[in-house]
Design a protein around this motif. Sequence first.
Motif, PDB file in Angstrom:
ATOM      1  N   CYS A 291      28.021  10.112  13.102  1.00 27.96           N
ATOM      2  CA  CYS A 291      28.914   9.410  12.181  1.00 27.96           C
ATOM      3  C   CYS A 291      30.346   9.805  12.494  1.00 27.96           C
ATOM      4  O   CYS A 291      30.602  10.937  12.920  1.00 27.96           O
ATOM      5  CB  CYS A 291      28.600   9.784  10.725  1.00 27.96           C
ATOM      6  SG  CYS A 291      26.995   9.263  10.119  1.00 27.96           S
ATOM      7  N   ASN A 292      31.259   8.893  12.295  1.00 21.70           N
ATOM      8  CA  ASN A 292      32.684   9.217  12.397  1.00 21.70           C
ATOM      9  C   ASN A 292      33.166   9.724  11.047  1.00 21.70           C
ATOM     10  O   ASN A 292      32.987   9.057  10.028  1.00 21.70           O
ATOM     11  CB  ASN A 292      33.502   7.987  12.803  1.00 21.70           C
ATOM     12  CG  ASN A 292      33.366   7.678  14.279  1.00 21.70           C
ATOM     13  OD1 ASN A 292      32.767   8.441  15.026  1.00 21.70           O
ATOM     14  ND2 ASN A 292      33.918   6.550  14.701  1.00 21.70           N
TER      15      ASN A 292
ATOM     16  N   THR B 271      20.708   7.160   1.635  1.00 21.86           N
ATOM     17  CA  THR B 271      21.976   6.507   1.304  1.00 21.86           C
ATOM     18  C   THR B 271      22.782   6.111   2.529  1.00 21.86           C
ATOM     19  O   THR B 271      23.250   4.969   2.650  1.00 21.86           O
ATOM     20  CB  THR B 271      22.819   7.419   0.401  1.00 21.86           C
ATOM     21  OG1 THR B 271      22.222   7.464  -0.897  1.00 21.86           O
ATOM     22  CG2 THR B 271      24.245   6.900   0.257  1.00 21.86           C
ATOM     23  N   LEU B 272      22.967   7.023   3.468  1.00 20.81           N
ATOM     24  CA  LEU B 272      23.821   6.711   4.620  1.00 20.81           C
ATOM     25  C   LEU B 272      23.210   5.628   5.505  1.00 20.81           C
ATOM     26  O   LEU B 272      23.877   4.653   5.858  1.00 20.81           O
ATOM     27  CB  LEU B 272      24.081   7.974   5.443  1.00 20.81           C
ATOM     28  CG  LEU B 272      24.841   9.108   4.736  1.00 20.81           C
ATOM     29  CD1 LEU B 272      25.138  10.229   5.718  1.00 20.81           C
ATOM     30  CD2 LEU B 272      26.127   8.615   4.104  1.00 20.81           C
ATOM     31  N   GLU B 273      21.941   5.797   5.858  1.00 14.95           N
ATOM     32  CA  GLU B 273      21.321   4.831   6.763  1.00 14.95           C
ATOM     33  C   GLU B 273      21.061   3.501   6.062  1.00 14.95           C
ATOM     34  O   GLU B 273      21.208   2.431   6.675  1.00 14.95           O
ATOM     35  CB  GLU B 273      20.027   5.400   7.338  1.00 14.95           C
ATOM     36  CG  GLU B 273      19.353   4.524   8.375  1.00 14.95           C
ATOM     37  CD  GLU B 273      20.197   4.263   9.618  1.00 14.95           C
ATOM     38  OE1 GLU B 273      19.832   3.352  10.383  1.00 14.95           O
ATOM     39  OE2 GLU B 273      21.219   4.949   9.824  1.00 14.95           O
TER      40      GLU B 273
ATOM     41  N   GLU C 149      25.100  15.515   8.402  1.00 12.72           N
ATOM     42  CA  GLU C 149      24.368  16.260   9.423  1.00 12.72           C
ATOM     43  C   GLU C 149      23.324  17.181   8.800  1.00 12.72           C
ATOM     44  O   GLU C 149      22.155  17.152   9.167  1.00 12.72           O
ATOM     45  CB  GLU C 149      25.346  17.084  10.279  1.00 12.72           C
ATOM     46  CG  GLU C 149      24.681  17.975  11.324  1.00 12.72           C
ATOM     47  CD  GLU C 149      23.911  17.207  12.385  1.00 12.72           C
ATOM     48  OE1 GLU C 149      22.914  17.757  12.902  1.00 12.72           O
ATOM     49  OE2 GLU C 149      24.303  16.071  12.690  1.00 12.72           O
ATOM     50  N   LEU C 150      23.743  17.980   7.813  1.00 11.91           N
ATOM     51  CA  LEU C 150      22.845  18.992   7.250  1.00 11.91           C
ATOM     52  C   LEU C 150      21.897  18.429   6.200  1.00 11.91           C
ATOM     53  O   LEU C 150      20.859  19.029   5.923  1.00 11.91           O
ATOM     54  CB  LEU C 150      23.673  20.128   6.637  1.00 11.91           C
ATOM     55  CG  LEU C 150      24.637  20.850   7.579  1.00 11.91           C
ATOM     56  CD1 LEU C 150      25.419  21.910   6.814  1.00 11.91           C
ATOM     57  CD2 LEU C 150      23.895  21.465   8.746  1.00 11.91           C
TER      58      LEU C 150
ATOM     59  N   LEU D 228      13.709  16.020  12.907  1.00 13.05           N
ATOM     60  CA  LEU D 228      14.870  16.316  13.742  1.00 13.05           C
ATOM     61  C   LEU D 228      16.154  16.045  12.979  1.00 13.05           C
ATOM     62  O   LEU D 228      16.224  15.148  12.147  1.00 13.05           O
ATOM     63  CB  LEU D 228      14.843  15.465  15.014  1.00 13.05           C
ATOM     64  CG  LEU D 228      13.651  15.644  15.950  1.00 13.05           C
ATOM     65  CD1 LEU D 228      13.760  14.680  17.118  1.00 13.05           C
ATOM     66  CD2 LEU D 228      13.546  17.082  16.445  1.00 13.05           C
ATOM     67  N   THR D 229      17.180  16.825  13.263  1.00 13.72           N
ATOM     68  CA  THR D 229      18.492  16.600  12.665  1.00 13.72           C
ATOM     69  C   THR D 229      19.116  15.351  13.284  1.00 13.72           C
ATOM     70  O   THR D 229      18.671  14.875  14.342  1.00 13.72           O
ATOM     71  CB  THR D 229      19.417  17.796  12.918  1.00 13.72           C
ATOM     72  OG1 THR D 229      19.705  17.872  14.324  1.00 13.72           O
ATOM     73  CG2 THR D 229      18.786  19.095  12.446  1.00 13.72           C
ATOM     74  N   PRO D 230      20.157  14.795  12.651  1.00 14.29           N
ATOM     75  CA  PRO D 230      20.837  13.646  13.263  1.00 14.29           C
ATOM     76  C   PRO D 230      21.314  13.931  14.684  1.00 14.29           C
ATOM     77  O   PRO D 230      21.183  13.084  15.570  1.00 14.29           O
ATOM     78  CB  PRO D 230      22.011  13.401  12.310  1.00 14.29           C
ATOM     79  CG  PRO D 230      21.507  13.860  10.986  1.00 14.29           C
ATOM     80  CD  PRO D 230      20.669  15.076  11.291  1.00 14.29           C
TER      81      PRO D 230
END
Length: 529
Positions: A62-63, A233-235, A73-74, A53-55
């Motif tokens: 995310c802001n 990286t983000l999470e 997102e992508l 699933l996508t975010p």
Amino acid sequence: MLRDLTKTDEKTVTRRTQVCIIGAGVAGIFLAQLLRSYGVRVVLLEAGGNASLTPAESGIQCNQIGDTYNGSELGRVFGLGGTSAIWGGQLLPLTSTDLLARPQVGCDAWPISYSELIPYYEKVLYLLGLPNGMFSSEESVSQKYYSELLNFSSEFQLRLSEWLPFKKRNFAHFYDKVIKSDSELEVWINAAVVELTKGNGNDSTRLKKIVACSQTGKTLVVEADYVVVCAGTLESTRLMLAFDESSNNSISKTGAPLGNYFSDHLSVSAGKIQSINHKRYNQLTAPTFQSGVMRTPRLELSHKTQSLHHLPSAFGHFTFTTRGNTGFDIVRTWLRKRQGKIELPVSTTSSLGRVIKDMTALSFWRYYHHQLWLPPSAELLLQLDIEQTPNRDNRLYLAEERDSLKRKILAIDWRVRKEDIHTIQFVSHLINKAWQASKFQNIANLKLINTDLMELNNSLYDVYHPTGTLKMGTTPDNSVVNSDLQLWASDNVYINSTAVFPSAGSANPTFTLLAMATRLADHLNKKFI
């Protein structure tokens, strides 16, 4: 064994294991199966479920503070297998100079040497079932298929990427047997980490407890000898920012650049190509197939040119787009279905005769020329990718808003800077100059885009290769993890994510990420011998 936290009978489940891995994507699954091959017990936690699933579909947000970072997102997928359900499968090692200090563009040296990584690159190829000697055969393949690109310009060097076959790209499928049948590997889906807790007293430098929750209110508590964060990286950065906040700034109090230096590769369609001799252009630029593995050429900016002109890494490669109405599109869609549940729209307006003709040409080029056939109707492009110049102000941090599990969401302050634009413009003109002076000018016309307008027409974008926010280094004040990927602030926490890369370099990051996972598995295994 695969377990679903939403379907447990218990309100709270507790587990004790040797290694707990957070994130069942490319790095997490690969590391888990390596550790199991050594006999190490593993609990693997995945925030998503079985489906990719996508975010947005997962309720993750995310802001965005600066320029829009599309990778948030992508470029992310939540669920078993993570981004391996959507990645292209490109495998290319970094170069030896990518790991060196490049003060002219602000890149720090990696705390490990290139020679140290080579055997791990080779082991990754072996573990993924790719042919031996792919590195050593690069020169012969280049001479046979890409001799004109070899002599293109002294300012560029030719390198070949390898592409993992579609059926091996989704690691949830590729390692399905070990995930579902190994009783010493517990893979928990729908288990989002909400708390990382340090111990007290003599255990104050160790992570004591990992708490994960499902959207249905079930809780999983894991105690482990060692914890590895492999959540992307983000999470991974969000988790470490939250851990830092809950542990009295144990990471950032030394001055570590936690969340800073967020960067990516930037990509732009630098020019359109109009073939004069389409067959010859196909032969000189199209991907080749060697021992069942696809290889594609790219022209990388030489280290000498980088140093001379104070430029980061950059490379040009040859791409094409179709309108979804060719035999090529049908074959590609079928292959991507083998990777997962990703489906591409295919036009039904094409005649059956044209489709048959296209697929015949594909087969002929594949088996006679050992190359991919480029449909004559395709739009031919010169794509340029650059390494974003490191900037401390590009950063990730925690916003005050919270998600459905009451965790602070991530804020992204990322910007494309004038130095990045300058690099794209400069390298575009270098390639164009070399093109006009080479034999390619008689085979195809190259027309550069107006690079002054690329920000306005959205032709410049990130390519979902985030790095830098949990950088690896030599001291706790200049980095977040050491050369073994161990968190400076904890004795038992490791991070295996592209976030630890001090710089993006000249290559897609996944191959190096897998090499680092292989190296980390060896390191952790020694803890239990």
